[in-house]
Design a protein around this motif. Structure first.
Motif, PDB file in Angstrom:
ATOM      1  N   PHE A 260      67.146  59.523 -10.231  1.00  0.00           N
ATOM      2  CA  PHE A 260      67.998  58.389  -9.873  1.00  0.00           C
ATOM      3  C   PHE A 260      68.226  57.539 -11.113  1.00  0.00           C
ATOM      4  CE2 PHE A 260      69.128  54.174  -8.373  1.00  0.00           C
ATOM      5  CZ  PHE A 260      70.133  54.483  -7.464  1.00  0.00           C
ATOM      6  N   ASP A 261      69.505  57.380 -11.490  1.00  0.00           N
ATOM      7  CA  ASP A 261      69.883  56.581 -12.652  1.00  0.00           C
ATOM      8  C   ASP A 261      70.048  55.131 -12.195  1.00  0.00           C
ATOM      9  OD1 ASP A 261      71.269  55.272 -14.747  1.00  0.00           O
ATOM     10  OD2 ASP A 261      72.123  57.162 -15.444  1.00  0.00           O
ATOM     11  N   ASP A 262      69.075  54.293 -12.505  1.00  0.00           N
ATOM     12  CA  ASP A 262      69.121  52.893 -12.078  1.00  0.00           C
ATOM     13  C   ASP A 262      70.276  52.144 -12.720  1.00  0.00           C
ATOM     14  OD1 ASP A 262      66.748  52.689 -10.388  1.00  0.00           O
ATOM     15  OD2 ASP A 262      65.627  53.104 -12.211  1.00  0.00           O
ATOM     16  N   GLU A 263      70.574  52.477 -13.963  1.00  0.00           N
ATOM     17  CA  GLU A 263      71.632  51.767 -14.684  1.00  0.00           C
ATOM     18  C   GLU A 263      73.010  52.046 -14.091  1.00  0.00           C
ATOM     19  OE1 GLU A 263      73.481  51.502 -19.227  1.00  0.00           O
ATOM     20  OE2 GLU A 263      71.544  52.484 -18.874  1.00  0.00           O
ATOM     21  N   LEU A 264      73.263  53.320 -13.732  1.00  0.00           N
ATOM     22  CA  LEU A 264      74.571  53.688 -13.193  1.00  0.00           C
ATOM     23  C   LEU A 264      74.595  53.751 -11.674  1.00  0.00           C
ATOM     24  CD1 LEU A 264      75.630  56.480 -15.725  1.00  0.00           C
ATOM     25  CD2 LEU A 264      76.417  54.107 -15.638  1.00  0.00           C
ATOM     26  N   SER A 265      73.446  53.569 -11.046  1.00  0.00           N
ATOM     27  CA  SER A 265      73.340  53.589  -9.581  1.00  0.00           C
ATOM     28  C   SER A 265      73.855  54.903  -8.993  1.00  0.00           C
ATOM     29  CB  SER A 265      74.109  52.407  -8.969  1.00  0.00           C
ATOM     30  OG  SER A 265      73.592  51.189  -9.417  1.00  0.00           O
ATOM     31  N   CYS A 266      73.233  56.002  -9.402  1.00  0.00           N
ATOM     32  CA  CYS A 266      73.631  57.293  -8.855  1.00  0.00           C
ATOM     33  C   CYS A 266      72.438  58.237  -8.810  1.00  0.00           C
ATOM     34  CB  CYS A 266      74.770  57.919  -9.666  1.00  0.00           C
ATOM     35  SG  CYS A 266      74.329  58.366 -11.357  1.00  0.00           S
ATOM     36  N   GLU A 267      72.464  59.125  -7.842  1.00  0.00           N
ATOM     37  CA  GLU A 267      71.444  60.153  -7.689  1.00  0.00           C
ATOM     38  C   GLU A 267      71.971  61.457  -8.284  1.00  0.00           C
ATOM     39  OE1 GLU A 267      67.752  61.005  -6.815  1.00  0.00           O
ATOM     40  OE2 GLU A 267      68.461  59.463  -5.413  1.00  0.00           O
ATOM     41  N   VAL A 268      71.149  62.150  -9.066  1.00  0.00           N
ATOM     42  CA  VAL A 268      71.519  63.429  -9.671  1.00  0.00           C
ATOM     43  C   VAL A 268      70.573  64.494  -9.144  1.00  0.00           C
ATOM     44  CG1 VAL A 268      71.857  64.710 -11.826  1.00  0.00           C
ATOM     45  CG2 VAL A 268      72.301  62.234 -11.758  1.00  0.00           C
ATOM     46  N   THR A 278      73.483  76.778 -13.551  1.00  0.00           N
ATOM     47  CA  THR A 278      73.007  75.752 -12.630  1.00  0.00           C
ATOM     48  C   THR A 278      74.138  74.805 -12.264  1.00  0.00           C
ATOM     49  OG1 THR A 278      71.175  74.208 -12.255  1.00  0.00           O
ATOM     50  CG2 THR A 278      72.306  74.050 -14.379  1.00  0.00           C
ATOM     51  N   SER A 279      73.933  74.051 -11.208  1.00  0.00           N
ATOM     52  CA  SER A 279      74.919  73.040 -10.814  1.00  0.00           C
ATOM     53  C   SER A 279      74.242  71.683 -10.736  1.00  0.00           C
ATOM     54  CB  SER A 279      75.543  73.392  -9.458  1.00  0.00           C
ATOM     55  OG  SER A 279      74.555  73.412  -8.445  1.00  0.00           O
ATOM     56  N   LEU A 280      74.982  70.663 -11.112  1.00  0.00           N
ATOM     57  CA  LEU A 280      74.537  69.278 -10.973  1.00  0.00           C
ATOM     58  C   LEU A 280      75.426  68.587  -9.958  1.00  0.00           C
ATOM     59  CD1 LEU A 280      73.904  68.054 -14.644  1.00  0.00           C
ATOM     60  CD2 LEU A 280      72.211  68.822 -12.977  1.00  0.00           C
ATOM     61  N   PHE A 281      74.816  67.971  -8.965  1.00  0.00           N
ATOM     62  CA  PHE A 281      75.540  67.166  -7.988  1.00  0.00           C
ATOM     63  C   PHE A 281      75.184  65.706  -8.262  1.00  0.00           C
ATOM     64  CE2 PHE A 281      75.660  71.278  -6.139  1.00  0.00           C
ATOM     65  CZ  PHE A 281      76.784  71.316  -5.323  1.00  0.00           C
ATOM     66  N   ILE A 282      76.213  64.882  -8.472  1.00  0.00           N
ATOM     67  CA  ILE A 282      76.011  63.471  -8.808  1.00  0.00           C
ATOM     68  C   ILE A 282      76.559  62.625  -7.663  1.00  0.00           C
ATOM     69  CG2 ILE A 282      76.509  61.625 -10.448  1.00  0.00           C
ATOM     70  CD1 ILE A 282      77.043  65.116 -11.675  1.00  0.00           C
ATOM     71  N   LEU A 283      75.683  61.877  -7.028  1.00  0.00           N
ATOM     72  CA  LEU A 283      76.057  61.068  -5.861  1.00  0.00           C
ATOM     73  C   LEU A 283      75.944  59.585  -6.207  1.00  0.00           C
ATOM     74  CD1 LEU A 283      76.709  61.015  -2.769  1.00  0.00           C
ATOM     75  CD2 LEU A 283      74.222  60.875  -2.401  1.00  0.00           C
ATOM     76  N   PRO A 284      77.071  58.932  -6.509  1.00  0.00           N
ATOM     77  CA  PRO A 284      77.023  57.493  -6.796  1.00  0.00           C
ATOM     78  C   PRO A 284      76.727  56.685  -5.537  1.00  0.00           C
ATOM     79  CG  PRO A 284      79.034  58.511  -7.670  1.00  0.00           C
ATOM     80  CD  PRO A 284      78.413  59.493  -6.729  1.00  0.00           C
ATOM     81  N   ASP A 285      76.083  55.543  -5.715  1.00  0.00           N
ATOM     82  CA  ASP A 285      75.925  54.614  -4.606  1.00  0.00           C
ATOM     83  C   ASP A 285      77.300  54.142  -4.147  1.00  0.00           C
ATOM     84  OD1 ASP A 285      73.197  54.831  -4.654  1.00  0.00           O
ATOM     85  OD2 ASP A 285      72.851  52.937  -5.722  1.00  0.00           O
ATOM     86  N   LYS A 286      77.355  53.589  -2.963  1.00  0.00           N
ATOM     87  CA  LYS A 286      78.634  53.113  -2.431  1.00  0.00           C
ATOM     88  C   LYS A 286      79.271  52.120  -3.399  1.00  0.00           C
ATOM     89  CE  LYS A 286      77.420  53.736   2.442  1.00  0.00           C
ATOM     90  NZ  LYS A 286      77.179  53.064   3.745  1.00  0.00           N
ATOM     91  N   GLY A 287      80.537  52.337  -3.692  1.00  0.00           N
ATOM     92  CA  GLY A 287      81.283  51.440  -4.572  1.00  0.00           C
ATOM     93  C   GLY A 287      81.022  51.654  -6.055  1.00  0.00           C
ATOM     94  N   LYS A 288      80.232  52.671  -6.428  1.00  0.00           N
ATOM     95  CA  LYS A 288      79.859  52.873  -7.835  1.00  0.00           C
ATOM     96  C   LYS A 288      80.516  54.105  -8.474  1.00  0.00           C
ATOM     97  CE  LYS A 288      77.042  49.369  -7.963  1.00  0.00           C
ATOM     98  NZ  LYS A 288      77.310  48.180  -8.824  1.00  0.00           N
ATOM     99  N   MET A 289      81.431  54.777  -7.773  1.00  0.00           N
ATOM    100  CA  MET A 289      82.053  55.981  -8.331  1.00  0.00           C
ATOM    101  C   MET A 289      82.767  55.692  -9.652  1.00  0.00           C
ATOM    102  SD  MET A 289      82.760  59.213  -8.306  1.00  0.00           S
ATOM    103  CE  MET A 289      82.479  59.931  -6.679  1.00  0.00           C
ATOM    104  N   LYS A 290      83.555  54.630  -9.707  1.00  0.00           N
ATOM    105  CA  LYS A 290      84.295  54.308 -10.929  1.00  0.00           C
ATOM    106  C   LYS A 290      83.334  54.032 -12.088  1.00  0.00           C
ATOM    107  CE  LYS A 290      88.152  53.073 -13.157  1.00  0.00           C
ATOM    108  NZ  LYS A 290      87.653  52.493 -14.401  1.00  0.00           N
ATOM    109  N   GLN A 291      82.253  53.336 -11.807  1.00  0.00           N
ATOM    110  CA  GLN A 291      81.257  53.024 -12.835  1.00  0.00           C
ATOM    111  C   GLN A 291      80.660  54.311 -13.412  1.00  0.00           C
ATOM    112  OE1 GLN A 291      78.188  49.801 -12.317  1.00  0.00           O
ATOM    113  NE2 GLN A 291      76.785  51.545 -12.170  1.00  0.00           N
TER     114      GLN A 291
END
Length: 423
Positions: A260-268, A278-291
């Motif tokens: 979990f990237d605290d700075e960008l608010s996303c789960e990897v 391999t594949s990486l799935f990046i799930l931003p917190d709500k409202g954080k996709m643009k960031q």
């Protein structure tokens, strides 16, 4: 004024993840705990410096630059493309480019020409293509190129030799005067190379076309640890605050590397395939996709990979199939690749005269993600009886996805899934 002959460039990047028809009897989660070599650590040994290493960083930079241009036009749309297919095709064109036209192409592909020679770039692509197409690969991967040449076009022997020896390109003759015949020939070729998944890519072929280049990728892989078909269920996917769609949600309880990237608010989350991909799935917190998208650089991805830690996770990911089609010409012009599309283009390394230009550059890619074979169900069901409840990661809102080769750092595919139900 005499019409200038056209070169067309068509790209077919394709990815499919299919059912696994057989799971070995000794297949279990112990494989999860094996130490894996990740893209950011592959090239630390200076002795491993090869032409492939030399182009890896630039190819990654190009992938993220291209992604940002695509999303600037379609912020709320699904995105999926193969940066490797696009960069390979454009690098082939660079073989015949000179002067400013050449510089714009290579700099548009994110190469720093004060740090790398042109011949190193082509050697890098050659070695990459050779390595990825090796017969002992555990995944099915076909990366190839082709030239369709008009009967009246006289190509320089050096260009022909280079495109065949460096890029393994097949050279085929076409009758562009008969547009429907040429379109069928090329579309049949692309459809065959992509196992029937991409068809009718070439349409409305310009009558002044004298040569067409195509670069394709076909990729087929099995999850290292399959999802169980019996556990897939209907669930909500929250496209945005106002839109919710129903999806088939796959689930699996097992060991995954995540961060979990605290700075960008996303789960990897890393979900590996059998083999070295391999594949990486990046799930931003709500409202954080643009960031997250604004920070999407090779350095960011490298930091994520270095921070991944293995832990037990109850993972939920939708089954989905999406595709993307792009006018690459328009995007490249925004990245500074301009002259090659203009009447003053210098592609004299192709014919000996600066009398051709690129007229069209299009790209199509398709992604299909779903469960593996049911023979893995028993193992998965057993794993779903935990002694303690693991953390839950649900990809039930827009997320990003990268498909990466661990050995070469090559980004095969890149995408953003905003709505899994939109094809």
């Amino acid at each position: 004024m005499k019409p200038i002959p056209y070169l067309c460039l068509l790209l077919a990047g394709f990815l499919v993840v299919v059912h696994c028809n057989h799971v070995p009897a000794d297949h279990d989660d112990n494989h999860d705990t094996e130490t894996q070599e990740h893209p950011s650590s592959v090239h630390r040994n200076p002795k491993s410096k090869t032409p492939v290493c030399s182009i890896a960083c630039s190819n990654a930079d190009f992938a993220f630059r291209f992604y940002k241009q695509v999303t600037s036009d379609a912020a709320e749309k699904n995105v999926f493309f193969s940066p490797l297919s696009i960069s390979t095709a454009l690098a082939m064109v660079a073989l015949g480019a000179k002067s400013t036209t050449l510089t714009q192409i290579l700099e548009g592909l994110a190469f720093n020409l004060t740090e790398i020679e042109e011949n190193e770039i082509h050697e890098g692509f050659h070695d990459l293509i050779q390595f990825l197409n090796r017969p002992d690969n555990e995944i099915q991967l076909n990366l190839g190129n082709a030239l369709f040449v008009g009967q009246e076009l006289k190509l320089l022997q050096k260009f022909l030799d280079d495109v065949e020896s460096l890029y393994g390109a097949e050279v085929c003759f076409s009758n562009f005067q008969n547009s429907s015949e040429a379109e069928k020939q090329i579309n049949d070729y692309i459809e065959k190379k992509t196992h029937g998944k991409i068809s009718n890519l070439v349409q409305d072929l310009d009558p002044f076309t004298v040569m067409l280049l195509t670069s394709y990728i076909y990729f087929q892989a099995h999850w290292e640890n399959p999802f169980s078909d019996s556990l897939t269920h209907e669930a909500d996917f929250f496209v945005d605050e106002k839109t919710t769609v129903k999806v088939k949600m796959m689930t699996r309880d097992g060991l995954y590397k995540s961060h979990f990237d605290d700075e960008l608010s996303c789960e990897v989350v890393e979900i590996p395939y059998n083999g070295n991909v391999t594949s990486l799935f990046i799930l931003p917190d709500k409202g954080k996709m643009k960031q997250v998208e604004d920070a999407l650089l090779k350095e960011t991805v490298g930091k994520w990979i270095q921070s991944l830690k293995e832990r037990r996770i109850e993972l939920y990911i939708p089954r989905f199939s999406i595709s993307g089609s792009y006018d690459v010409k328009e995007i490249l012009q925004r990245l500074g690749v301009i002259d090659v599309f203009e009447d003053h283009a210098d592609l004299s390394g192709i014919t000996g005269n600066p009398d051709v230009k690129l007229s069209k550059m299009v790209h199509q890619a398709l992604l299909n993600v779903h469960e593996n074979g049911t023979e893995a169900a028993a193992v998965t069901v057993v794993e779903m009886v935990p002694t303690s409840l693991p953390p839950v990661i649900q990809l039930n809102r827009p997320f990003l996805m990268l498909i990466i080769d661990r050995s070469t750092d090559a980004t095969f595919f890149m995408g953003k899934i905003v709505n899994p139900t939109e094809k």
